[in-house]
Enzyme design. Structure first.
Site, PDB file in Angstrom:
ATOM      1  N   GLY A  20      96.477  89.953  74.088  1.00 45.38           N
ATOM      2  CA  GLY A  20      96.053  88.761  74.835  1.00 45.38           C
ATOM      3  C   GLY A  20      97.192  88.256  75.697  1.00 45.38           C
ATOM      4  N   ASN A  21      97.081  87.020  76.155  1.00 41.13           N
ATOM      5  CA  ASN A  21      98.189  86.421  76.894  1.00 41.13           C
ATOM      6  C   ASN A  21      98.233  84.929  76.601  1.00 41.13           C
ATOM      7  OD1 ASN A  21      96.468  85.031  78.927  1.00 41.13           O
ATOM      8  ND2 ASN A  21      95.909  87.142  79.425  1.00 41.13           N
ATOM      9  N   HIS A  22      99.205  84.235  77.190  1.00 40.97           N
ATOM     10  CA  HIS A  22      99.442  82.830  76.808  1.00 40.97           C
ATOM     11  C   HIS A  22      98.536  81.827  77.531  1.00 40.97           C
ATOM     12  CE1 HIS A  22     102.834  83.790  74.340  1.00 40.97           C
ATOM     13  NE2 HIS A  22     103.415  84.454  75.335  1.00 40.97           N
ATOM     14  N   ALA A  64      92.866  84.549  83.197  1.00 44.11           N
ATOM     15  CA  ALA A  64      93.969  85.523  83.099  1.00 44.11           C
ATOM     16  C   ALA A  64      93.417  86.740  82.348  1.00 44.11           C
ATOM     17  CB  ALA A  64      95.136  84.904  82.353  1.00 44.11           C
TER      18      ALA A  64
END
Ligand code: CTP
Length: 411
Positions: free
Chosen positions: A209-211, A281
């Site tokens: 995943g990402n932030h 994102a």
């Protein structure tokens, strides 16, 4: 429209407090609901009776009601308000706001308020010029607080200069302008907005995943709804959601996890929409195989085969109808404009919104700073603002870029 809006006024001790009853009257005449919080010293300059008669509400000043001994719930006041204006705001209160101190009801309410906040500073001219005071005002601005600059003129000290609180009419105008957006091309439009990260499963308990928290996209959805648009919000996995205000009914949220899921949902929804703002994102790669069971710890080194995810924006944008608009985001760490322009052209967008990743912008930040690039070569650059203000700023400019002809025909 400010009509029916809940306006909370915080008054601190200062001679300009005597002008606040006029602000209360202006707001009431415009149909707003008003509640007032006074600090103890504010009540030396203006009476609770005057304020309560004009606001048609009890004035709050203490943590506990002296008559009923009930707790004055600052969180409730903060949640009730659509806008909170602190006027006059003395240097002491400004400093405490910056530092997160809360030794009175007004400050505790500020710290827990979720609505936009305005401050109207008032102090002597030399105090207003003090580097510490200036820095505090700049800090508050960078955190998204709207500062209504003090005005020049005679001061209570007998001196003359900049430090007078802006007149009640100016304070009213600032609030009224905020709630009275001009009629724009957004009115009645159906807009697909994506927000948040995507999670790409590795096994039943792990993912890539990402932030991203989805905050920027949620703010865009809320600002669109405020402008009268209908929003299909496709939201990746995040703890955030759309806030419960009176426009939330204009936003339909569909929650998704992976990029593939997001693509499918977006494809289904986009055909019914006038356009797309793609702020999600999306993970560029996903594991080639998802392990059916939890991968157990074994070898010193393991590797994961990743395959490219579909580019949702590219897919939607290149297959769109002529009347549909398409706006993308570019999150960059270097060569921002160059990379963003490449994406604008490659994905055949009407405009792209560049945000650079640094301390105050990008993922998990409350503020953002953007550059809008359109396909006619126009470039518009914002200041650092709260994400909700950035959303309003973005929609104002996209309105000009996307609906220029519609707006011209309307006038
Ligand atoms: N995007 C998308 N699908 C993907 C990747 C990105 O729809 N698989 C969209 C994003 O939502 C954003 C725009 O494309 O609106 C640009 O995303 P960004 O991550 O900045 O760029 P990429 O195209 O992924 O290129 P790179 O990661 O190489 O910078």
């Amino acid at each position: 429209m400010i009509q029916n809006k809940n306006i909370l006024i915080g008054i601190t001790g200062g001679i300009a407090a005597y002008k606040i009853p006029l602000l209360v009257r202006l707001l009431k005449q415009a149909g707003a609901h008003v509640q007032v919080i006074c600090t103890e010293s504010a009540l030396q300059f203006v009476t609770a009776q005057t304020l309560s008669v004009l606001s048609e509400n009890k004035v709050h000043s203490e943590f506990f009601d002296p008559e009923t001994h009930l707790w004055n719930h600052h969180v409730n006041l903060g949640l009730w308000a659509d806008a909170f204006i602190i006027a006059p705001a003395g240097s002491n209160t400004l400093a405490k706001m910056v530092q997160g101190q809360c030794d009175n009801l007004l400050l505790t309410t500020y710290l827990s308020a979720r609505c936009p906040v305005w401050v109207a500073p008032a102090m002597d001219l030399d105090m207003y010029e003090q580097p510490g005071v200036k820095l505090n005002l700049e800090t508050l601005k960078s955190r998204g607080v709207h500062v209504i600059d003090a005005e020049e003129g005679p001061l209570a000290s007998g001196l003359s200069g900049k430090g007078r609180m802006a007149e009640p009419e100016t304070l009213f105008q600032a609030l009224n302008d905020y709630f009275a957006p001009p009629v724009t091309g957004w009115l009645g439009k159906k807009v697909l907005v994506t927000a948040g990260p995507t999670y790409e499963a590795i096994d039943p308990v792990r993912f890539i995943g990402n932030h991203s928290t989805g905050k920027m996209g949620i703010c865009i959805a809320e600002a669109l709804a405020n402008l009268g648009a209908h929003v299909e919000l496709v939201l990746g996995p995040t703890h955030l959601s759309v806030s419960e205000n009176r426009y939330a009914g204009n936003i339909k949220t569909t929650r998704v996890k992976s990029a593939k899921e997001m693509l499918q949902v977006c494809k289904d929804l986009f055909v019914h929409c006038d356009g797309l703002i793609m702020s999600a994102a999306v993970a560029d790669y996903t594991p080639e195989f998802v392990a059916p069971e939890k991968i157990k710890k074994s070898d010193e080194r393991i590797s994961l085969n990743l395959v490219k995810n579909p580019d949702i924006l590219f897919e939607l944008s290149t297959h769109r109808e002529q009347h549909q608009f398409s706006v993308g985001f570019a999150l960059e760490t270097q060569n921002g404009e160059e990379n963003a322009l490449q994406k604008l052209h490659k994905k055949r967008l009407d405009a792209i919104v560049l945000n650079m990743v640094n301390e105050n912008t990008g993922f998990q930040s409350e503020t953002n700073k953007i550059v809008i690039l359109d396909n006619s070569g126009k470039k518009i650059e914002s200041d650092l603002k709260s994400k909700s203000d950035i959303a309003v700023y973005l929609l104002e400019h996209l309105n000009l870029i996307l609906f220029k002809h519609e707006n011209e025909n309307r006038h």
